[in-house]
Design an enzyme around this catalytic site. Structure first.
Site, short mmCIF file in Angstrom:
data_model
loop_
_atom_site.label_atom_id
_atom_site.label_comp_id
_atom_site.label_asym_id
_atom_site.label_seq_id
_atom_site.Cartn_x
_atom_site.Cartn_y
_atom_site.Cartn_z
N TYR A 283 -1.40 -0.75 5.21
CA TYR A 283 -2.01 0.22 4.54
C TYR A 283 -3.08 1.01 5.29
O TYR A 283 -3.36 0.26 6.41
CB TYR A 283 -3.36 0.03 3.72
CG TYR A 283 -1.79 -0.85 2.64
CD1 TYR A 283 -1.90 -0.02 0.94
CD2 TYR A 283 -1.67 -1.81 1.60
CE1 TYR A 283 -0.84 -0.40 0.04
CE2 TYR A 283 -0.79 -2.64 1.24
CZ TYR A 283 -0.75 -1.59 0.12
OH TYR A 283 -0.14 -1.61 -0.64
N THR B 225 -5.10 4.68 6.75
CA THR B 225 -5.49 5.99 6.17
C THR B 225 -5.79 7.58 6.26
O THR B 225 -5.29 8.10 7.88
CB THR B 225 -7.33 5.42 6.72
OG1 THR B 225 -8.34 6.42 6.56
CG2 THR B 225 -6.80 5.14 8.60
N ASP C 258 -9.55 -14.73 8.24
CA ASP C 258 -10.32 -13.91 8.62
C ASP C 258 -9.41 -13.22 9.66
O ASP C 258 -8.67 -13.80 10.08
CB ASP C 258 -11.55 -14.53 9.08
CG ASP C 258 -12.68 -14.25 9.41
OD1 ASP C 258 -11.75 -13.04 9.33
OD2 ASP C 258 -13.59 -14.62 9.88
N LEU C 259 -9.04 -12.28 9.08
CA LEU C 259 -8.92 -11.23 9.87
C LEU C 259 -9.26 -11.14 11.76
O LEU C 259 -8.84 -10.75 12.55
CB LEU C 259 -8.32 -10.21 9.28
CG LEU C 259 -6.76 -10.18 8.75
CD1 LEU C 259 -7.05 -10.83 7.97
CD2 LEU C 259 -6.86 -8.60 8.07
N TYR D 237 -12.80 3.69 13.28
CA TYR D 237 -12.68 3.20 11.88
C TYR D 237 -11.19 4.33 12.30
O TYR D 237 -9.86 3.60 12.53
CB TYR D 237 -12.69 3.18 11.08
CG TYR D 237 -12.33 3.54 9.38
CD1 TYR D 237 -12.00 2.14 8.88
CD2 TYR D 237 -11.47 4.38 8.53
CE1 TYR D 237 -11.21 1.80 8.07
CE2 TYR D 237 -10.81 3.98 7.90
CZ TYR D 237 -10.35 3.06 6.92
OH TYR D 237 -9.65 2.59 6.80
N GLN E 174 -10.79 -3.91 -3.42
CA GLN E 174 -10.26 -2.57 -4.42
C GLN E 174 -8.87 -2.65 -4.38
O GLN E 174 -8.27 -3.14 -5.16
CB GLN E 174 -10.64 -1.23 -3.86
CG GLN E 174 -11.56 -1.16 -3.42
CD GLN E 174 -12.43 -0.02 -3.11
OE1 GLN E 174 -12.62 1.06 -4.34
NE2 GLN E 174 -12.14 0.69 -1.96
N1 LIG Z 1 -11.98 2.26 1.31
C1 LIG Z 1 -11.35 3.98 1.50
O1 LIG Z 1 -11.93 4.82 1.05
C2 LIG Z 1 -10.22 3.63 1.83
C3 LIG Z 1 -9.68 5.32 2.46
C4 LIG Z 1 -7.86 5.38 3.00
C5 LIG Z 1 -7.54 3.90 3.44
N2 LIG Z 1 -7.72 2.56 2.92
C6 LIG Z 1 -7.37 1.66 3.79
O2 LIG Z 1 -6.85 0.83 2.40
C7 LIG Z 1 -6.95 -0.03 2.74
C8 LIG Z 1 -7.42 -1.08 1.88
O3 LIG Z 1 -8.26 -0.71 0.83
P1 LIG Z 1 -9.60 -0.88 0.72
O4 LIG Z 1 -10.56 0.23 -0.33
O5 LIG Z 1 -9.05 -2.44 -0.53
O6 LIG Z 1 -10.65 -1.86 1.41
P2 LIG Z 1 -12.16 -3.38 0.61
O7 LIG Z 1 -12.66 -2.35 -0.44
O8 LIG Z 1 -12.67 -2.32 1.38
O9 LIG Z 1 -11.25 -4.22 0.78
C9 LIG Z 1 -10.49 -4.99 2.15
C10 LIG Z 1 -11.04 -5.78 2.15
O10 LIG Z 1 -10.76 -6.55 3.64
C11 LIG Z 1 -11.24 -7.32 3.30
N3 LIG Z 1 -11.33 -8.17 5.45
C12 LIG Z 1 -12.86 -7.32 5.27
N4 LIG Z 1 -12.84 -8.12 6.94
C13 LIG Z 1 -11.99 -8.98 6.89
C14 LIG Z 1 -11.96 -10.03 7.54
N5 LIG Z 1 -12.52 -10.10 8.88
N6 LIG Z 1 -10.93 -11.23 7.32
C15 LIG Z 1 -10.22 -11.38 5.78
N7 LIG Z 1 -10.96 -10.05 5.27
C16 LIG Z 1 -11.20 -9.40 5.94
C17 LIG Z 1 -12.25 -7.67 2.17
O11 LIG Z 1 -13.03 -8.43 2.28
P3 LIG Z 1 -14.01 -9.16 1.56
O12 LIG Z 1 -14.22 -8.83 0.37
O13 LIG Z 1 -14.41 -10.60 1.90
O14 LIG Z 1 -15.06 -8.24 2.05
C18 LIG Z 1 -12.09 -7.20 1.70
O15 LIG Z 1 -11.10 -7.64 0.55
C19 LIG Z 1 -7.24 -0.33 3.90
O16 LIG Z 1 -6.63 -0.51 4.82
C20 LIG Z 1 -7.56 0.42 4.04
O17 LIG Z 1 -7.90 0.65 5.70
C21 LIG Z 1 -9.07 3.05 2.59
#
Ligand SMILES: NC(=O)c1ccc[n+]([C@@H]2O[C@H](COP(=O)([O-])OP(=O)(O)OC[C@H]3O[C@@H](n4cnc5c(N)ncnc54)[C@H](OP(=O)(O)O)[C@@H]3O)[C@@H](O)[C@H]2O)c1
Length: 297
Positions: free
Chosen positions: A98, A100, A35-36, A124, A11
């Site tokens: 980033y 949370t 791949d992380l 998490y 996102q």
């Molecule tokens: N989502 C929330 O509600 C939320 C809330 C608070 C903080 N955050 C933080 O904000 C940041 C952005 O989150 P977001 O909402 O954009 O998350 P997201 O939509 O779930 O996207 C996460 C991304 O990380 C990638 N990823 C996961 N495992 C991976 C791996 N092993 N190697 C490489 N890439 C990998 C995913 O790849 P794929 O597309 O291949 O799956 C996806 O592109 C993160 O640090 C998250 O912890 C998120």
């Protein structure tokens, strides 16, 4: 300035790839390239790209699944950022990462500032906190941006789930005793771009638009970056459903957390105070205005 951006299909990563255009030479990668979970691969890509700045929105974000995959969550959310920091140090590069609201236990009645003590309640949150700590102790120039309740028009998120369920069901039973700030992924990306533009402005220009060491010293650290105001999941749902163009809208029934048991415990109040970010960089919108813009045709 060469920027390595991870998680381009997530996102926030998707929006960042668009908002950061013009701020440097962007190399955006996804899981298939970097791949992380594979720390050797993380090292290899950073050594190949040789960025001046790494921006890392990629993360293991499946909050409930993390309870049964805590080692994997720890590798992706803590060991991979630690490896990025290690490699950045060798290159003299900086890192924007980033994190949370789930680093907090949610017992505070008002919003959390950056200096509030973290106390994550789930796997998490523990993995994300460990990632923050690894970056902080690496000694590299860094910015850690904690955000919350991220939604957007792509990917898996609460907004998209409500949009789907509102068409399928007559009634939505939604938790009304957890509070936070729904934050549009685009808000996070645009605020990051403003932040970087501000840091580049007036910075020493060395080999492009590199940000001077002095600027990093002035701005580096931990910031909260969320939309303003707070609501419950139920309040968020009401606002979404109000704006949906549906022949018949579902009724929304508030329920307690205990009526919707999930594997991971959530903080009851995880509203973050973003004043430090706004004073340093730019204003942030209130959650309802951002939601309206996100849903505007
Ligand atoms: N989502 C929330 O509600 C939320 C809330 C608070 C903080 N955050 C933080 O904000 C940041 C952005 O989150 P977001 O909402 O954009 O998350 P997201 O939509 O779930 O996207 C996460 C991304 O990380 C990638 N990823 C996961 N495992 C991976 C791996 N092993 N190697 C490489 N890439 C990998 C995913 O790849 P794929 O597309 O291949 O799956 C996806 O592109 C993160 O640090 C998250 O912890 C998120």
């Amino acid at each position: 300035m060469k920027i390595l951006l991870t998680g381009r299909n997530g996102q926030v990563g998707y929006e960042l790839e668009r908002s950061l255009q013009g701020l440097g030479e962007l190399v955006a990668v996804d899981r298939s390239i970097m791949d992380l979970a594979n720390l050797d691969r993380v090292r290899e890509i950073i050594r190949q790209v040789r960025p001046a700045l790494i921006i890392n929105p990629a993360a293991y974000t499946a909050v409930d699944q993390a309870e049964s995959e805590s080692d994997l969550a720890m590798r992706i959310n803590a060991e991979a950022p630690a490896t990025m920091a290690e490699e950045a140090k060798k290159l003299g590069a900086a890192l924007i990462h980033y994190s949370t609201d789930y680093v907090f236990d949610g017992t505070k009645p008002d919003s959390y500032a950056e200096d509030a003590a973290p106390n994550p309640q789930n796997a998490y949150g523990r993995s994300k906190l460990a990632g923050e700590q690894a970056i902080q102790s690496s000694g590299i120039p860094h910015l850690i941006l904690r955000t919350s309740w991220v939604y957007g028009t792509r990917g898996k998120n609460f907004l998209r789930t409500v949009q789907r369920l509102a068409q399928e069901r007559d009634e939505l039973r939604i938790v009304s005793d957890q509070f936070g700030a729904p934050t549009w992924s685009r808000t996070i990306a645009e605020a990051t771009a403003h932040m970087l533009a501000k840091m580049q402005k007036g910075a020493d220009v060395r080999g492009g638009q590199c940000i001077a060491e002095k600027t990093w010293q002035d701005y580096a650290g931990l910031y909260h970056l969320t939309a303003q105001g707070k609501t419950s999941w139920c309040g968020f749902t009401r606002s979404i459903v109000e704006q949906l163009d549906l022949p018949r809208k579902p009724s929304i029934v508030p329920i307690n957390t205990s009526e919707y048991p999930l594997p991971a415990r959530r903080p009851q109040n995880s509203a973050l105070c973003s004043d430090k970010f706004m004073q340093a960089f730019c204003k942030l919108p209130d959650w309802e205005s951002a939601l309206r813009l996100c849903l505007a045709p």
